[in-house]
Motif scaffolding. Structure first.
Motif, PDB file in Angstrom:
ATOM      1  N   HIS A 207      50.831  19.815  88.550  1.00  0.00           N
ATOM      2  CA  HIS A 207      51.781  20.882  88.862  1.00  0.00           C
ATOM      3  C   HIS A 207      51.995  21.040  90.366  1.00  0.00           C
ATOM      4  N   THR A 208      52.174  19.915  91.045  1.00  0.00           N
ATOM      5  CA  THR A 208      52.499  19.912  92.467  1.00  0.00           C
ATOM      6  C   THR A 208      53.477  18.780  92.738  1.00  0.00           C
ATOM      7  N   THR A 209      54.013  18.776  93.941  1.00  0.00           N
ATOM      8  CA  THR A 209      54.741  17.599  94.402  1.00  0.00           C
ATOM      9  C   THR A 209      53.747  16.594  94.980  1.00  0.00           C
ATOM     10  N   LEU A 210      54.204  15.390  95.198  1.00  0.00           N
ATOM     11  CA  LEU A 210      53.364  14.367  95.815  1.00  0.00           C
ATOM     12  C   LEU A 210      52.953  14.786  97.229  1.00  0.00           C
ATOM     13  N   ALA A 211      53.890  15.381  97.966  1.00  0.00           N
ATOM     14  CA  ALA A 211      53.568  15.799  99.335  1.00  0.00           C
ATOM     15  C   ALA A 211      52.479  16.867  99.351  1.00  0.00           C
ATOM     16  N   LYS A 212      52.464  17.742  98.360  1.00  0.00           N
ATOM     17  CA  LYS A 212      51.407  18.752  98.289  1.00  0.00           C
ATOM     18  C   LYS A 212      50.058  18.107  98.011  1.00  0.00           C
ATOM     19  N   GLN A 213      50.037  17.044  97.207  1.00  0.00           N
ATOM     20  CA  GLN A 213      48.784  16.337  96.972  1.00  0.00           C
ATOM     21  C   GLN A 213      48.202  15.817  98.282  1.00  0.00           C
ATOM     22  N   LEU A 214      49.045  15.386  99.197  1.00  0.00           N
ATOM     23  CA  LEU A 214      48.573  14.954 100.514  1.00  0.00           C
ATOM     24  C   LEU A 214      48.037  16.130 101.320  1.00  0.00           C
ATOM     25  N   ALA A 215      48.747  17.231 101.292  1.00  0.00           N
ATOM     26  CA  ALA A 215      48.349  18.397 102.087  1.00  0.00           C
ATOM     27  C   ALA A 215      47.004  18.964 101.651  1.00  0.00           C
ATOM     28  N   LEU A 216      46.638  18.769 100.380  1.00  0.00           N
ATOM     29  CA  LEU A 216      45.375  19.307  99.879  1.00  0.00           C
ATOM     30  C   LEU A 216      44.168  18.715 100.600  1.00  0.00           C
ATOM     31  N   TYR A 217      44.311  17.524 101.170  1.00  0.00           N
ATOM     32  CA  TYR A 217      43.193  16.935 101.907  1.00  0.00           C
ATOM     33  C   TYR A 217      42.836  17.755 103.144  1.00  0.00           C
ATOM     34  N   VAL A 218      43.746  18.594 103.581  1.00  0.00           N
ATOM     35  CA  VAL A 218      43.490  19.448 104.739  1.00  0.00           C
ATOM     36  C   VAL A 218      43.224  20.884 104.317  1.00  0.00           C
ATOM     37  N   THR A 219      43.995  21.404 103.360  1.00  0.00           N
ATOM     38  CA  THR A 219      43.863  22.823 103.014  1.00  0.00           C
ATOM     39  C   THR A 219      42.653  23.112 102.137  1.00  0.00           C
ATOM     40  N   LEU A 220      42.211  22.145 101.313  1.00  0.00           N
ATOM     41  CA  LEU A 220      40.999  22.317 100.509  1.00  0.00           C
ATOM     42  C   LEU A 220      39.869  21.565 101.197  1.00  0.00           C
ATOM     43  N   TYR A 221      38.963  22.294 101.807  1.00  0.00           N
ATOM     44  CA  TYR A 221      37.941  21.645 102.627  1.00  0.00           C
ATOM     45  C   TYR A 221      36.875  20.974 101.775  1.00  0.00           C
ATOM     46  N   SER A 222      36.516  19.756 102.143  1.00  0.00           N
ATOM     47  CA  SER A 222      35.364  19.069 101.592  1.00  0.00           C
ATOM     48  C   SER A 222      35.049  17.854 102.450  1.00  0.00           C
ATOM     49  N   PRO A 223      33.754  17.580 102.695  1.00  0.00           N
ATOM     50  CA  PRO A 223      33.381  16.330 103.353  1.00  0.00           C
ATOM     51  C   PRO A 223      33.353  15.161 102.375  1.00  0.00           C
ATOM     52  N   LEU A 224      33.669  15.460 101.118  1.00  0.00           N
ATOM     53  CA  LEU A 224      33.738  14.450 100.067  1.00  0.00           C
ATOM     54  C   LEU A 224      35.120  14.544  99.445  1.00  0.00           C
ATOM     55  N   GLN A 225      35.985  13.557  99.701  1.00  0.00           N
ATOM     56  CA  GLN A 225      37.363  13.608  99.226  1.00  0.00           C
ATOM     57  C   GLN A 225      37.687  12.335  98.451  1.00  0.00           C
ATOM     58  N   MET A 226      38.240  12.521  97.267  1.00  0.00           N
ATOM     59  CA  MET A 226      38.606  11.389  96.425  1.00  0.00           C
ATOM     60  C   MET A 226      40.094  11.105  96.525  1.00  0.00           C
ATOM     61  N   ALA A 227      40.446   9.839  96.571  1.00  0.00           N
ATOM     62  CA  ALA A 227      41.814   9.421  96.283  1.00  0.00           C
ATOM     63  C   ALA A 227      41.827   9.146  94.784  1.00  0.00           C
ATOM     64  N   ALA A 228      42.266  10.126  94.009  1.00  0.00           N
ATOM     65  CA  ALA A 228      41.946  10.165  92.582  1.00  0.00           C
ATOM     66  C   ALA A 228      42.769   9.215  91.727  1.00  0.00           C
ATOM     67  N   ASP A 229      43.932   8.814  92.186  1.00  0.00           N
ATOM     68  CA  ASP A 229      44.836   8.052  91.324  1.00  0.00           C
ATOM     69  C   ASP A 229      44.406   6.594  91.213  1.00  0.00           C
ATOM     70  N   LEU A 230      45.106   5.868  90.359  1.00  0.00           N
ATOM     71  CA  LEU A 230      44.826   4.460  90.126  1.00  0.00           C
ATOM     72  C   LEU A 230      45.370   3.611  91.280  1.00  0.00           C
ATOM     73  N   PRO A 231      44.694   2.528  91.638  1.00  0.00           N
ATOM     74  CA  PRO A 231      45.162   1.686  92.749  1.00  0.00           C
ATOM     75  C   PRO A 231      46.607   1.241  92.598  1.00  0.00           C
ATOM     76  N   GLU A 232      47.026   0.909  91.377  1.00  0.00           N
ATOM     77  CA  GLU A 232      48.398   0.427  91.188  1.00  0.00           C
ATOM     78  C   GLU A 232      49.433   1.500  91.491  1.00  0.00           C
ATOM     79  N   HIS A 233      49.066   2.776  91.358  1.00  0.00           N
ATOM     80  CA  HIS A 233      50.009   3.843  91.684  1.00  0.00           C
ATOM     81  C   HIS A 233      50.137   4.022  93.188  1.00  0.00           C
ATOM     82  N   TYR A 234      49.066   3.771  93.916  1.00  0.00           N
ATOM     83  CA  TYR A 234      49.156   3.826  95.373  1.00  0.00           C
ATOM     84  C   TYR A 234      49.953   2.649  95.930  1.00  0.00           C
TER      85      TYR A 234
END
Length: 704
Positions: free
Chosen positions: A557-584
């Motif tokens: 329930h977000t746009t793709l750009a919001k998924q990028l912004a979450l890496y900054v707005t949701l703090y964690s020293p552990l961050q996953m790139a959750a999607d499948l490699p083929e989608h990236y």
């Protein structure tokens, strides 16, 4: 290095009968005087406190005390001693949002006694809130244990504030948040929740902490706890008529007894954060400061991590956790499986290669070990041994390969809720990891708890989570805990506790009604106050209709750009790139931001925020001149003007802006984005247009 200043201001001891007969009042101001705590012991010996903020009441008179099996510790007290001190230090976290944290407070201690025994109440008053806790001293000369039946700590609000809350669930914290006045808190709105496998909400007038609130004048508050050790999690019962919250301790198997603690025990801190605005709540380090300093001597092995993994494809239904067609690990060795197993040697190598190619330093592998066919929906102790791989998974070979490629495997330890089963095998499982030179686990607690009768948030499980942290630290293993209690700042004491889920994560979008667009604008002010969130952002294939039988029924329930912004707005020293490699691979231009963004920081600025509406956050990478900025919104489109005054004066930066396209929309057109570059400096202002459910991510790199 720590800089300390510890001064005793006053000490009054052996207070006589006259003071008690007349009642006793003691005030303690914060270092700047913004916050003033008033402690009172009435003529009847009832202790209470109230808090003023900027000269006005913010917490009305609120009672204090506990109930023990041996008697009440809430009335009939005489004052034995009181003292005031001040404390000031600066300390450097192993990792975090800032490079240095100031711990500056004024402290008031009062020692009270009644026929049940003595209790010492300690208040620490900071410029951004207060913490208080109880020392259970027992009777003179008493040793042994005390049985705690309940806690009476009150938090009386001065108005019917707007609140952001979850229900008082003893077994799950994976609910969405409700926004309502305090008087309208009612857990019956969650009766239709069907997507949470284990939940128990016995009282609809109760809520979990952290809970955030906003007054009509814009002052923001949050209630939580700090340093939760050897005690049940605190929930809050709500009196809608008086707008008063009263502490409620989650029970264990013996429902009438909440905790058994030694004489002299110090309870966790009860915390009230106070800020004139929403950004101030996020900037507070009060909860961290109330935790003990780091107990790990050598922290060189603790590394903030950006990772990929075999996980999201199971949630999509592309593959499975189980090998298939078996009921035990022994029979699995002679089976060919069903052919849809995700954690195969070949698939794991693919993820390791992808991680190495793009600079990620971790690969999570779920479903690698035997037992998955025989656990879901069952309440049994022995499901996993955390050591035996499926026949199509080369554990030792893959561990070696991942280390050679610079992307070590993160080992998944799903306990199936069987904490006793995990403790039976944990030493050998950790020894196996040490022999493979792997130093990170993701633990899981899906299901009803064993020992039977215990809850996820009761004292037994709190002690279990902490035993795992201590054992992991001794074996140089980092921990990412899923389905645990809400964190309370223990990552200061055990920085190997990199992150936890303890919330409704991104995976709920794959198979439930999902997380509403406002969800990520509430999380930092609630769940995020206690510690980093492993939210697993970075999903680019927003609709994923090719994996689901009913197209458009499920989506992120977000746009793709919001998924990028979450890496900054949701703090964690552990961050996953959750999607499948083929989608990236289809969006390598946008994927560049995930590759670039840091996970450890020297500085953080909350530039603008309104709970449930929007957040704009900027962070400076650890040991680097690079800044990264994230802006997100709820279901409403909005424009954000962002001043870049945090940049060093006289320096030119190249801003790469990943933003929603003009026709983007979280539901109708979520993958529409554009990327632009512009030169900026400390006087520049960026205008970011955020689509409904959208966001923007910006990298700010010095111009070469």
């Amino acid at each position: 290095m720590k800089l300390r200043n510890f001064v005793v201001l006053m000490l009054f001891s052996s207070i006589g009968e006259f003071a008690f007969a007349q009642g006793f009042v003691q005030t303690q101001a914060s270092p700047s005087g913004k916050i003033v705590l008033h402690f009172q012991l009435s003529a009847q010996g009832i202790p209470s406190y109230r808090i003023d903020f900027l000269g006005k009441p913010i917490i009305a008179p609120s009672k204090l005390g506990l109930f023990l099996e041996s008697g009440q510790l809430n009335q009939g007290f005489k004052l034995i001693q009181n003292s005031s001190t001040t404390f000031d230090e600066s300390w450097q976290p192993v990792w975090g949002e800032v490079a240095s944290i100031r711990n500056h407070y004024n402290e008031l201690k009062v020692k009270l006694e009644n026929t049940t025994g003595q209790v010492e109440i300690t208040f620490r008053v900071f410029d951004d809130g207060i913490g208080f806790r109880y020392g259970l001293l027992g009777k003179a000369g008493q040793t042994g244990e005390l049985s705690v039946m309940e806690e009476q700590s009150e938090f009386a609000m001065t108005g019917d504030h707007t609140a952001w809350w979850q229900p008082g669930d003893w077994d799950s914290n994976e609910h969405t948040y409700t926004t309502s006045p305090i008087s309208k808190i009612d857990g019956r709105v969650y009766l239709k929740e069907t997507s949470i496998s284990t939940q128990f909400i016995p009282d609809y007038r109760a809520c979990q902490t952290p809970i955030a609130m906003r007054t009509t004048t814009g002052v923001h508050l949050a209630i939580h706890e700090a340093a939760l050790v050897n005690f049940p999690a605190m929930q809050l019962n709500v009196n809608p008529a008086t707008r008063t919250f009263t502490a409620f301790l989650v029970p264990g198997a013996a429902l009438w007894r909440k905790a058994i603690v030694p004489v002299g025990f110090q309870t966790p801190w009860r915390v009230v954060l106070i800020s004139p605005d929403a950004p101030g709540l996020l900037a507070s380090k009060l909860i961290l400061n109330l935790n003990e300093p780091c107990k790990i001597a050598d922290v060189s092995w603790i590394k903030p991590t950006k990772y990929v993994g075999i996980w999201w494809e199971m949630h999509l239904g592309k593959s499975t956790w189980d090998y298939g067609g078996t009921q035990t690990g022994q029979s699995a060795q002679g089976s060919t499986g069903h052919g849809r197993h995700g954690a195969t040697t070949a698939n794991t190598q693919k993820y390791i290669d992808f991680a190495a190619e793009h600079g990620f330093n971790g690969v999570l592998v779920e479903g690698w070990n035997t037992g998955w066919e025989d656990w879901f929906g069952k309440w049994k102790e022995d499901v996993f041994d955390f050591q035996t791989p499926y026949p199509d998974y080369d554990l030792k070979g893959l561990a070696k390969y991942s280390l050679e490629r610079g992307a070590p495997i993160i080992v998944h330890h799903e306990t199936s809720g069987s904490a006793t089963g995990y403790e039976k095998h944990i030493d050998k499982a950790f020894d196996l990891m040490q022999s493979l030179d792997l130093h990170a686990i993701k633990s899981g607690y899906v299901g009803r708890i064993i020992p039977k009768g215990e809850w996820h948030d009761g004292q037994w499980m709190i002690n279990h989570y902490n035993r795992v942290l201590e054992k992991a630290a001794a074996k140089k293993i980092m921990v990412d805990a899923h389905e645990p209690v809400r964190p309370t700042g223990l990552h200061r004491t055990y920085p190997n506790f990199l992150a936890s889920e303890a919330t409704r994560g991104n995976e709920f979008n794959a198979w439930s009604v999902g997380n509403p667009p406002e969800h990520e604008t509430i999380l930092p002010f609630t769940r995020g106050l206690g510690g980093p969130i492993d939210y697993t952002p970075g999903v680019f294939n927003i609709k994923f209709s090719e994996y689901k039988p009913s197209p458009n029924e499920y989506q992120v329930h977000t746009t793709l750009a919001k998924q990028l912004a979450l890496y900054v707005t949701l703090y964690s020293p552990l961050q996953m790139a959750a999607d499948l490699p083929e989608h990236y691979q289809k969006h390598l231009d946008a994927f560049q931001f995930i590759k670039d963004v840091a996970v450890d920081w020297d500085d953080t600025r909350i530039l603008a925020a309104a709970i449930g509406d929007f957040i704009v956050t900027a962070r400076k990478a650890k040991g680097s001149p690079n800044w990264f900025l994230g802006a997100i919104t709820d279901e409403l489109a909005r424009a954000q003007s962002v001043k870049l005054s945090f940049l060093p004066a006289g320096k030119t930066f190249v801003a790469t802006i990943y933003e929603d396209a003009p026709d983007a929309h979280w539901k109708n057109n979520p993958t529409a984005y554009r990327i632009r570059k512009v030169e900026v400096n400390s006087t520049s202002v960026l205008t970011l247009k955020l689509a409904a459910g959208g966001g923007a991510a910006v990298s700010l790199l010095p111009k070469e």
